[in-house]
Design a protein around this motif. Sequence first.
Motif, PDB file in Angstrom:
ATOM      1  N   ARG A   1       0.853  -1.192   0.000  1.00 35.01           N
ATOM      2  CA  ARG A   1       0.000   0.000   0.000  1.00 35.01           C
ATOM      3  C   ARG A   1       0.889   1.242   0.000  1.00 35.01           C
ATOM      4  O   ARG A   1       1.817   1.329   0.785  1.00 35.01           O
TER       5      ARG A   1
ATOM      6  N   ASN B   1       0.507   5.083   0.660  1.00 39.98           N
ATOM      7  CA  ASN B   1      -0.507   5.916   1.303  1.00 39.98           C
ATOM      8  C   ASN B   1      -0.396   7.392   0.938  1.00 39.98           C
ATOM      9  O   ASN B   1       0.672   7.997   1.108  1.00 39.98           O
TER      10      ASN B   1
ATOM     11  N   TYR C   1      -5.029   4.969  -0.360  1.00 40.66           N
ATOM     12  CA  TYR C   1      -3.756   4.321  -0.672  1.00 40.66           C
ATOM     13  C   TYR C   1      -3.876   3.665  -2.030  1.00 40.66           C
ATOM     14  O   TYR C   1      -4.979   3.300  -2.464  1.00 40.66           O
TER      15      TYR C   1
ATOM     16  N   ASP D   1       5.789  11.299   2.341  1.00 39.26           N
ATOM     17  CA  ASP D   1       6.202  10.022   2.901  1.00 39.26           C
ATOM     18  C   ASP D   1       5.039   9.071   2.663  1.00 39.26           C
ATOM     19  O   ASP D   1       3.985   9.206   3.272  1.00 39.26           O
TER      20      ASP D   1
ATOM     21  N   ARG E   1       4.686   5.957   3.274  1.00 36.77           N
ATOM     22  CA  ARG E   1       4.453   4.939   4.324  1.00 36.77           C
ATOM     23  C   ARG E   1       4.038   3.578   3.719  1.00 36.77           C
ATOM     24  O   ARG E   1       3.035   2.984   4.088  1.00 36.77           O
ATOM     25  N   TYR E   2       4.819   3.114   2.789  1.00 40.75           N
ATOM     26  CA  TYR E   2       4.554   1.809   2.172  1.00 40.75           C
ATOM     27  C   TYR E   2       4.548   0.702   3.223  1.00 40.75           C
ATOM     28  O   TYR E   2       5.366   0.700   4.135  1.00 40.75           O
ATOM     29  N   PHE E   3       3.656  -0.227   3.086  1.00 43.24           N
ATOM     30  CA  PHE E   3       3.757  -1.484   3.840  1.00 43.24           C
ATOM     31  C   PHE E   3       2.976  -2.551   3.069  1.00 43.24           C
ATOM     32  O   PHE E   3       2.127  -2.226   2.248  1.00 43.24           O
ATOM     33  N   PRO E   4       3.288  -3.827   3.312  1.00 39.73           N
ATOM     34  CA  PRO E   4       2.650  -4.900   2.526  1.00 39.73           C
ATOM     35  C   PRO E   4       1.131  -4.878   2.674  1.00 39.73           C
ATOM     36  O   PRO E   4       0.621  -4.742   3.777  1.00 39.73           O
TER      37      PRO E   4
ATOM     38  N   ALA F   1      -4.012   2.976   7.478  1.00 44.35           N
ATOM     39  CA  ALA F   1      -4.319   2.929   6.040  1.00 44.35           C
ATOM     40  C   ALA F   1      -5.788   2.564   5.815  1.00 44.35           C
ATOM     41  O   ALA F   1      -6.466   3.167   4.984  1.00 44.35           O
TER      42      ALA F   1
ATOM     43  N   SER G   1      -8.145   5.460   5.967  1.00 44.07           N
ATOM     44  CA  SER G   1      -7.920   6.626   5.096  1.00 44.07           C
ATOM     45  C   SER G   1      -9.102   6.880   4.177  1.00 44.07           C
ATOM     46  O   SER G   1      -9.308   7.993   3.716  1.00 44.07           O
TER      47      SER G   1
ATOM     48  N   THR H   1       0.439   5.758  11.812  1.00 44.84           N
ATOM     49  CA  THR H   1       1.093   6.621  10.825  1.00 44.84           C
ATOM     50  C   THR H   1       2.561   6.822  11.213  1.00 44.84           C
ATOM     51  O   THR H   1       3.462   6.749  10.376  1.00 44.84           O
TER      52      THR H   1
ATOM     53  N   LEU I   1       4.752   3.722  10.600  1.00 43.12           N
ATOM     54  CA  LEU I   1       5.055   3.421   9.192  1.00 43.12           C
ATOM     55  C   LEU I   1       5.920   4.505   8.545  1.00 43.12           C
ATOM     56  O   LEU I   1       6.322   4.383   7.388  1.00 43.12           O
ATOM     57  N   SER I   2       6.208   5.570   9.275  1.00 44.60           N
ATOM     58  CA  SER I   2       6.906   6.696   8.662  1.00 44.60           C
ATOM     59  C   SER I   2       8.355   6.361   8.333  1.00 44.60           C
ATOM     60  O   SER I   2       8.979   5.537   8.996  1.00 44.60           O
ATOM     61  N   ALA I   3       8.839   7.059   7.310  1.00 45.88           N
ATOM     62  CA  ALA I   3      10.227   6.871   6.888  1.00 45.88           C
ATOM     63  C   ALA I   3      11.134   7.096   8.089  1.00 45.88           C
ATOM     64  O   ALA I   3      10.962   8.047   8.852  1.00 45.88           O
TER      65      ALA I   3
ATOM     66  N   TYR J   1      10.031   2.921  10.248  1.00 41.03           N
ATOM     67  CA  TYR J   1       9.423   1.695   9.735  1.00 41.03           C
ATOM     68  C   TYR J   1      10.161   0.440  10.217  1.00 41.03           C
ATOM     69  O   TYR J   1       9.560  -0.491  10.738  1.00 41.03           O
TER      70      TYR J   1
ATOM     71  N   TYR K   1       7.589  -1.271  12.586  1.00 40.91           N
ATOM     72  CA  TYR K   1       6.773  -2.223  11.830  1.00 40.91           C
ATOM     73  C   TYR K   1       7.517  -3.540  11.582  1.00 40.91           C
ATOM     74  O   TYR K   1       6.992  -4.631  11.835  1.00 40.91           O
TER      75      TYR K   1
END
Lengths: 477, 482
Positions: free
Chosen positions: A78, A80, A90, A269, A271-274, B316, B319, B360, B363-365, B368, B372
Motif C-alpha cells: 500500500r 498511502n 492508498y 512520505d 508509508r509503504y507497507f505490505p 491505512a 484513510s 502513521t 510506518l513513517s520513513a 518503519y 513495523y
Amino acid sequence: MVWETVIGLEVHVQLDTKSKLFSGSSTTFGAEPNTQAGIYDLAMPGTLPVFNEAVLRMAVKFGLAIDAEIGRRSVFDRKNYFYPDLPKGYQVTQLQFPTVGKGSLQITLEDGSDKVIGITRAHIEEDAGKSLHEDFLGLTGIDLNRAGTALLEIVSEPELRNAKEAVAYLKKLHAIILYLGISDGNMAQGSMRCDANVSVRKLGAKEFGTRAEIKNINSFRFVEKAINHEVQRQINILEDGGRIIQETRLYDADKDETRSMRSKEVANDYRYFPEPDLLPVVIDEAYIESVRAELPELPNAKRARFVSQYGLSDYDAGVLASSREMANFYEEVVKICDDAKLSANWVTVDLQGLLNKSDLEINQSPVSATRLGALIGRIKDQTVSSKIAKTVFEAMLGNEQSVDEIIESQGLKQVTDSGAIEKLVDEVIAANPEQVTQYRAGKEKVFAFFIGQAMKVSKGKANPDQLNALLLQKLKG
Amino acid sequence: MSRRTVAELSRSLARGEFSSTELTRDYLSRIKQFNGVYNAYITVTEELALAQAGAADQRRARGEYGPLTGIPIAHKDIFCMQDVRTTCASKMLSNFIAPYNATVVERLNAAGTVTLGKTNMDEFAMGSSNETSFFGAVRNPWDPERVPGGSSGGSAAAVAADLCAMATGTDTGGSIRQPAAFCGITGFKPSYGRISRWGMIAFASSLDQAGPISKSAEDAALMMNAIAGPDIKDSTCVDLAAPDYMATLNDSLQGLRIGVPRQHLAEGLGAEVESALQAALKVFENLGATIQEVDLPNSHLSVPAYYVIAPAEASANLSRFDGVRYGYRCADPVNLEDMYKRSRNEGFGSEVKRRIMIGTYALSAGFYDAYYIKAQQIRRLIKQDFDNAFKEVDVIIGPTTPHTAFKLGEKNSDPVTMYLEDIYTIAVNLAGLPGMSIPAGSHQGLPIGIQLVGKDFDEARLLNVAHQYQQNTDWHLQGPEV
C-alpha cells in the motif's frame, strides 16, 4: 562547458484487461462518469481486493519480452496518500518485490547503431480516478471509472543520453506492447503515459546531477520537446551559477515549457507497507513457460528474419518490423506478389508516404495488402512499368476496381510487342533528323531525348528495356 | 421462552411449540424494554426481523429449514448489511447505509436467521470496554455500572441479557473473547482465514476475524456451520472446506493434552480468575485430560507488537473515510485540505485518532524498520512459541482476562492500562490461531472466563473441548438478573 544529459523514463501502461486489477468492474474507455466504479473501486467499507489473473499473465509476458527476471514471489504494497481521486487513500502497488525485475530493451539510434537500455523493473499497480476541475462552478468533480484499472509501470535505468534516444526507447516500448497485445498504447487517451527524470552533468562526471521529474507527457513529440526544453533550462541555471532543485515539473505543450508542480524536497512520505488484504503472488516455472509459449515473434527477431529470409537491408527490415501491423501487411503483400524487395520498397516508400500524407495508420490503409500485392505482381510480370504502376496506384485510391481492371480500362498496359516498339522507334527517328545527326556525330546525351520522345508517344507504356535496345540499335544503325 | 440456547430454540421451533414470528416478537419486546438500560443495540431492524421471521415460518411450513431457520440474531455493527445503516459505532458512518451484505450476513441470511438489529461496539472496534462508541457506552448486564468489555460489547451484552439468541462479533486482539468473559457467555474467534472478511469493516486486516457470540459452545458450532468456509471475495480466506462442527462436539476428552502457559499464571492475574481456572482444569482432568505447563516465552511482547501492527494497518484502512464519497463531511469546507482535516477530526473519536497517529508514526520513513519490521519479527516469534507448545499439547487453556469486568470510566484515562486488558488474548490473533472464551466461574456476582486456544484451523477440537466442559458444568447456563 560541455554538458551530458541523463534521462530515465517511467512509463505507465494501462493493461488491456476486460475488468479492473482488483474488482470485476469494466474498463471501457469513455463511459459516463462513475458508471464503471463498483463498490471496491469506490472504497466502500468492508470491500476487499481480488487479484485479476489476466494482469499477471500480461506482466509476465512483458517481462519475458524484455528478457527480464520474473519475480517468483511478488508482493503488493500500500502506498498511502490522500487525494480525492484515490478512493482508498492508498494505492496498491508493488514496491520491494515487483513481478518483473531487471531486463533490457535494444533501441536503434539515428546513425543506425543499436544501444541497449536497461530496464530496472516493471511493477503492477492500480490507476487512480480523475479529478475534473471544469463544469462544477469552482468545485471539483470526481470520476472513478479509471480508478483501479491495471497499470504496468516500467522504469528504465538512467541510461538515455538525449531526447531522441528517449523517444526511440519509448517507441520501441510502444511497439513491444502492441506486439504483445497487452495494451492499446494510446498515448492521447492515456493508455500509455510517460514521466521523464532529467538531469545534466559535466561531460565525464561520475555523479548524476540533481534531477527534475517531468510528469505525464502524452505524445512522442512532446517527450522530445519537453526533455529538450528541460535540459536547456537546467543548463541555463547551472551556467548562471545556480543549482537545480529536485522537483516535479509539468510540461505545458501550448507554451512548450515545463513548470514546477511541487518540490520533492518536502517529499511525501508514502508509508509503504505490505497490503494485508492480498496474498503474495507465487509463480512457478510451468506458469512462466505457459506464458512464454504465447509470446509472438518480437520486433528484433522479426527484423533479423526479414533480413535473412527476404534479403532486405537492415534499415528496411527495421522499418517494417517496427509495428506488428506493418510487418503483417508487408508479409501479406510478399505472399501475393512473391517479390520481397519490391514489396519492401512499395510498403516503406509509396504506401508509407500516402499514409503519412493522410495521417493514417497502416490498419487504416486505403489500399489493402491484397491489392498492393496484385499491383506489384503486375510490375514483376512486366504488365506495367514501375513508373506506370504509380499511376495505377493513384487510380486504386478512389477506385474499388481490381488492379487488372484499372490497367485494362485505362489502357495502361505496357507495350512489349517488338513490332510495335520498332514502329515507334522508326517514327521518332524519322521525325527528328537533326538530333539523329547530332547523336551520330558523337553527342550521346541526345539518346535520352529519343527515349523521352518515344515514351511520350507511347504514353509511357513502352517497355523501357526493349525500347532502349531497339533505339540504340537503330541509331547506331 | 427466554435464556434458552439456540439449540433449544431450534428444537422448540421444530416441534412447533412457537413460531419464529412469536419468538421474534418476544425478543423485540425485550429489546424495547431493556435496550435503554444496556445500550446494546445501535439499530433495531424490527420490520426486517418480522419479515424474515414470517419467511422463516413459511419455509418451515414447507419443510425447508435448517437448525438456524427462524432464530433471532444480532449483528455487530461492523458488518455491512444491505440497505441497513452500518455505523461501526462512529460518527463518521452514522449516516452510512451499506449497499451490500457482508459474507457473514449473507450466509446467516441464507441459513434463515432473523436479524433483530445491529449491536453497539467500540468505534471501529478500537477499545476493550465499549466506551469509545459514538452511540454511548454499553453496560454490562451483570452490573450496569460495569463495562461489558469490547470491542464486541454490544453483541456480548445482548446475548448475556438475552436480547437476541446469538450474535456475530469480530476479534482483532480479543474483541470477542474479552467481552464474552466479562458477560459470562461463549465467544469464539476462529483461525485467521476461516471466515470471510468481505463486508466486515476493516480495523487491522491481518488480525481481524469474525466469529460467533453465543450462550454455548454448541450454539457456536451451529453458527460456525453456517459461516465458516472459503469465499472468493476474500483472498485471505483459506481455500479449505470447513468440517461439520457439530459432528465432533461429543468426542471424548480422554487423553486430551492440555497446556497451561506458565506466563499466564504470573504476576497480574487476579486470584479469583486463577482459582476459577484451576477449578476448570480439575473438571478437564476428571474428563480424562492431562494438564501440563507450557512455555510461551515471548508472550510479554505481544501487546507492544500488536500496538504497532494493528494501528499501522488501521491508519491505512481508515484513510478511505475522507468525506469525499460517503460518510461524515464537515460543514462548509473552504478547500480540500480543510475538508479532509475537519471531516476526519470531527468524524473520528479520540481513541481512533490516537491509533491512526500511532500507526502513521510507525510506518513513517525512518521509523518503519524500528517499529513495523520489528513488530513483524516478534509476530513470527510468537507464532513459533505456539507451534512449539503445540508439539506437546492439543489445546492451551488459560485466563481470558486478568480480572472480572471493571467499572465504566475506570480505565479510560490511561490508554496503556486499557491496552493491557487484552494481554492474554492478543497473542492468539498475532499467531492467527483459533481461540475462545467460556464462562468458568464467578466472583462477587461477576462472571469469569477462561480462554481455550487451538492449533491452526483446529476449531472443531476447541468446540468439542468447550462443549464437553459445558456438559459437565453449568456456568454457561447462568444469566444475570435483567
